[in-house]
Design an enzyme around this catalytic site. Structure first.
Site, PDB file in Angstrom:
ATOM      1  N   HIS A  18      -1.258  -3.715   4.721  1.00  0.00           N
ATOM      2  CA  HIS A  18       0.076  -4.107   4.243  1.00  0.00           C
ATOM      3  C   HIS A  18       0.403  -5.565   4.557  1.00  0.00           C
ATOM      4  O   HIS A  18       1.167  -6.191   3.822  1.00  0.00           O
ATOM      5  CB  HIS A  18       1.132  -3.154   4.813  1.00  0.00           C
ATOM      6  CG  HIS A  18       1.023  -1.770   4.233  1.00  0.00           C
ATOM      7  ND1 HIS A  18       1.528  -0.656   4.850  1.00  0.00           N
ATOM      8  CD2 HIS A  18       0.436  -1.336   3.076  1.00  0.00           C
ATOM      9  CE1 HIS A  18       1.278   0.408   4.093  1.00  0.00           C
ATOM     10  NE2 HIS A  18       0.619   0.026   3.019  1.00  0.00           N
ATOM     11  N   HIS A  41      -3.093   4.301  -6.247  1.00  0.00           N
ATOM     12  CA  HIS A  41      -2.946   5.486  -5.383  1.00  0.00           C
ATOM     13  C   HIS A  41      -1.761   5.183  -4.468  1.00  0.00           C
ATOM     14  O   HIS A  41      -1.929   4.697  -3.353  1.00  0.00           O
ATOM     15  CB  HIS A  41      -4.217   5.718  -4.569  1.00  0.00           C
ATOM     16  CG  HIS A  41      -5.427   6.013  -5.405  1.00  0.00           C
ATOM     17  ND1 HIS A  41      -6.069   5.055  -6.144  1.00  0.00           N
ATOM     18  CD2 HIS A  41      -6.098   7.178  -5.604  1.00  0.00           C
ATOM     19  CE1 HIS A  41      -7.099   5.620  -6.770  1.00  0.00           C
ATOM     20  NE2 HIS A  41      -7.141   6.907  -6.455  1.00  0.00           N
ATOM     21  N   SER A 105       2.976   1.052   0.459  1.00  0.00           N
ATOM     22  CA  SER A 105       2.668  -0.112  -0.385  1.00  0.00           C
ATOM     23  C   SER A 105       3.663  -0.295  -1.539  1.00  0.00           C
ATOM     24  O   SER A 105       4.045  -1.445  -1.830  1.00  0.00           O
ATOM     25  CB  SER A 105       1.226  -0.038  -0.899  1.00  0.00           C
ATOM     26  OG  SER A 105       0.944   1.205  -1.485  1.00  0.00           O
ATOM     27  N   ASP A 148      -3.864   9.362 -13.467  1.00  0.00           N
ATOM     28  CA  ASP A 148      -4.953   9.267 -12.495  1.00  0.00           C
ATOM     29  C   ASP A 148      -5.219   7.783 -12.195  1.00  0.00           C
ATOM     30  O   ASP A 148      -5.350   6.969 -13.115  1.00  0.00           O
ATOM     31  CB  ASP A 148      -6.200   9.926 -13.103  1.00  0.00           C
ATOM     32  CG  ASP A 148      -7.398   9.739 -12.218  1.00  0.00           C
ATOM     33  OD1 ASP A 148      -7.547  10.519 -11.265  1.00  0.00           O
ATOM     34  OD2 ASP A 148      -8.177   8.793 -12.449  1.00  0.00           O
ATOM     35  N   GLY A 149      -5.282   7.465 -10.920  1.00  0.00           N
ATOM     36  CA  GLY A 149      -5.402   6.064 -10.522  1.00  0.00           C
ATOM     37  C   GLY A 149      -6.641   5.386 -11.078  1.00  0.00           C
ATOM     38  O   GLY A 149      -6.596   4.205 -11.444  1.00  0.00           O
ATOM     39  N   ASP A 169      -6.362   2.194  -3.457  1.00  0.00           N
ATOM     40  CA  ASP A 169      -6.275   2.714  -2.082  1.00  0.00           C
ATOM     41  C   ASP A 169      -6.444   4.238  -2.088  1.00  0.00           C
ATOM     42  O   ASP A 169      -5.501   4.971  -1.776  1.00  0.00           O
ATOM     43  CB  ASP A 169      -4.897   2.291  -1.520  1.00  0.00           C
ATOM     44  CG  ASP A 169      -4.712   2.697  -0.074  1.00  0.00           C
ATOM     45  OD1 ASP A 169      -5.708   2.990   0.610  1.00  0.00           O
ATOM     46  OD2 ASP A 169      -3.549   2.721   0.376  1.00  0.00           O
TER      47      ASP A 169
HETATM   48  C1  LIG Z   1      -4.096   6.423   1.005  1.00  0.00           C
HETATM   49  S1  LIG Z   1      -2.776   7.157   0.162  1.00  0.00           S
HETATM   50  C2  LIG Z   1      -1.887   5.812  -0.494  1.00  0.00           C
HETATM   51  C3  LIG Z   1      -1.175   4.949   0.487  1.00  0.00           C
HETATM   52  C4  LIG Z   1      -0.414   3.818  -0.147  1.00  0.00           C
HETATM   53  N1  LIG Z   1      -1.246   3.044  -1.065  1.00  0.00           N
HETATM   54  C5  LIG Z   1       0.156   2.887   0.921  1.00  0.00           C
HETATM   55  O1  LIG Z   1      -0.524   1.920   1.298  1.00  0.00           O
HETATM   56  O2  LIG Z   1       1.281   3.115   1.370  1.00  0.00           O
HETATM   57  C6  LIG Z   1      -3.568   7.793  -1.271  1.00  0.00           C
HETATM   58  C7  LIG Z   1      -2.621   8.503  -2.248  1.00  0.00           C
HETATM   59  O3  LIG Z   1      -3.338   8.700  -3.469  1.00  0.00           O
HETATM   60  C8  LIG Z   1      -2.957   9.945  -4.047  1.00  0.00           C
HETATM   61  N2  LIG Z   1      -4.049  10.295  -4.971  1.00  0.00           N
HETATM   62  C9  LIG Z   1      -5.192  10.963  -4.725  1.00  0.00           C
HETATM   63  N3  LIG Z   1      -5.986  10.976  -5.803  1.00  0.00           N
HETATM   64  C10 LIG Z   1      -5.335  10.276  -6.762  1.00  0.00           C
HETATM   65  C11 LIG Z   1      -5.659   9.900  -8.106  1.00  0.00           C
HETATM   66  N4  LIG Z   1      -6.823  10.255  -8.667  1.00  0.00           N
HETATM   67  N5  LIG Z   1      -4.759   9.167  -8.805  1.00  0.00           N
HETATM   68  C12 LIG Z   1      -3.584   8.796  -8.246  1.00  0.00           C
HETATM   69  N6  LIG Z   1      -3.227   9.122  -6.986  1.00  0.00           N
HETATM   70  C13 LIG Z   1      -4.091   9.837  -6.247  1.00  0.00           C
HETATM   71  C14 LIG Z   1      -2.787  10.843  -2.849  1.00  0.00           C
HETATM   72  O4  LIG Z   1      -1.934  11.940  -3.162  1.00  0.00           O
HETATM   73  C15 LIG Z   1      -2.169   9.887  -1.805  1.00  0.00           C
HETATM   74  O5  LIG Z   1      -0.765   9.941  -1.856  1.00  0.00           O
END
Ligand SMILES: C[S@@+](CC[C@H](N)C(=O)[O-])C[C@H]1O[C@@H](n2cnc3c(N)ncnc32)[C@H](O)[C@@H]1O
Length: 286
Positions: A18, A41, A105, A148-149, A169
């Site tokens: 961050h 993500h 984030s 989907d990310g 992420d």
């Molecule tokens: C590591 S966390 C994110 C933390 C955030 N980026 C931060 O720094 O505050 C990963 C997130 O991705 C989500 N996730 C998992 N697979 C995903 C996908 N294919 N597409 C989008 N989101 C996804 C999870 O539910 C989780 O909330």
């Protein structure tokens, strides 16, 4: 899928990620032209540090709380000020009695964006996405998407602003995530050569990290910086012992800034009072 970032919010890895994110946003905001943030993500955006999940691990105490326990040297405070400002905004009643919330984030991105900037936040978990939408509500600059990310990297790049950043992420709970991350990063760069691309990874299995670095280096993308931090020298393969970021097209000052910041923060975050910081080019400018 049962990864819940709430268990880890504000831990050492979030602190490093961050601060880098905030430095990139500050750099992008130096020009008036609008920028776009794609957070593939995104997570929940705001975490209750007194909640069950964060309390159960207490990771934030060894992370953000340790990092900010006492004032840092003035040049370091100046560099982390934008990140600190987002933390302050997440804790409007102040934190004399301790931190109550930690910003994710998307919160940090929104806090450091201007009226002309735009943000896309992808989150696959419906409950987490609903929480994020609630945090972001009524902000017309933001879209919270169920996309989907990984698919977002092709669907939304390049953005029409032609300036901005992508944060990739993923939760790293499925096999092959390092390869996916490398592929995602390289694909994103193919679509958008000028974007600042940040990819986060855990350091647990050192061989997997080495293979990832080699894969990214082989792609030959100019201006690819790596920033890694280890909590201690001894690594246990089943425990998170460090974290890293690959940043494509970083602001030209980022490496030096993060050296200054991490030199001061490493002793506070590390298990052995020292930690290990590695900042260097995987591929320099052509
Ligand atoms: C590591 S966390 C994110 C933390 C955030 N980026 C931060 O720094 O505050 C990963 C997130 O991705 C989500 N996730 C998992 N697979 C995903 C996908 N294919 N597409 C989008 N989101 C996804 C999870 O539910 C989780 O909330």
């Amino acid at each position: 899928m049962n990864y819940r970032h709430a268990f880890h919010a504000g831990n050492f890895a979030d602190v490093v990620k961050h601060i880098v994110l905030a430095r990139v946003l500050v750099y992008l905001a130096r020009k008036d032209a609008a920028f776009r943030v794609l957070d593939t993500h995104a997570g929940a955006g705001l975490y209750d540090l007194g909640g069950e999940e964060a309390s159960r691990t207490g990771e934030w105490e060894a992370g953000v709380a340790a990092a900010l326990a006492t004032p840092l040297p003035a040049p370091v405070e100046a560099l982390i000020a934008p990140w600190r400002a987002a933390i302050n905004a997440a804790n409007p009643q102040g934190f004399d009695t301790g931190l109550a919330h930690y910003p994710g984030s998307p919160f940090i991105a929104r806090h450091l964006s201007r009226p002309q900037d735009r943000m896309l936040f992808c989150e696959s978990e419906p409950g987490v996405r609903a929480a994020l939408a609630e945090v972001m509500r009524a902000d017309g600059r933001v879209k919270v998407l169920p996309t989907d990310g990984w698919q977002a990297l092709s669907a939304y790049l390049p953005p029409k602003e032609r300036r901005g950043l992508v944060l990739i992420d993923p939760p790293f709970e499925e096999g092959g995530e390092f390869h996916r991350l490398a592929e995602g990063l390289v694909g994103a760069h193919r679509r958008w050569e000028g974007g600042v691309l940040m990819a986060w990874y855990p350091i647990k299995d050192v061989r997997a990290v080495d293979a990832f670095r080699r894969e990214v280096t082989r792609a030959g993308i100019p201006k690819t910086l790596r920033i890694e931090f280890d909590l201690a020298e001894v690594r246990q393969a089943d425990r998170l012992s460090g974290a890293g970021l690959v940043v494509v097209n970083p602001p030209f000052t980022l490496a030096e800034e993060m050296r200054t910041v991490m030199t001061a923060l490493a002793p506070r975050l590390a298990h052995d009072g020292r930690g290990r910081v590695r900042i260097g080019w995987l591929m320099p400018e052509r």
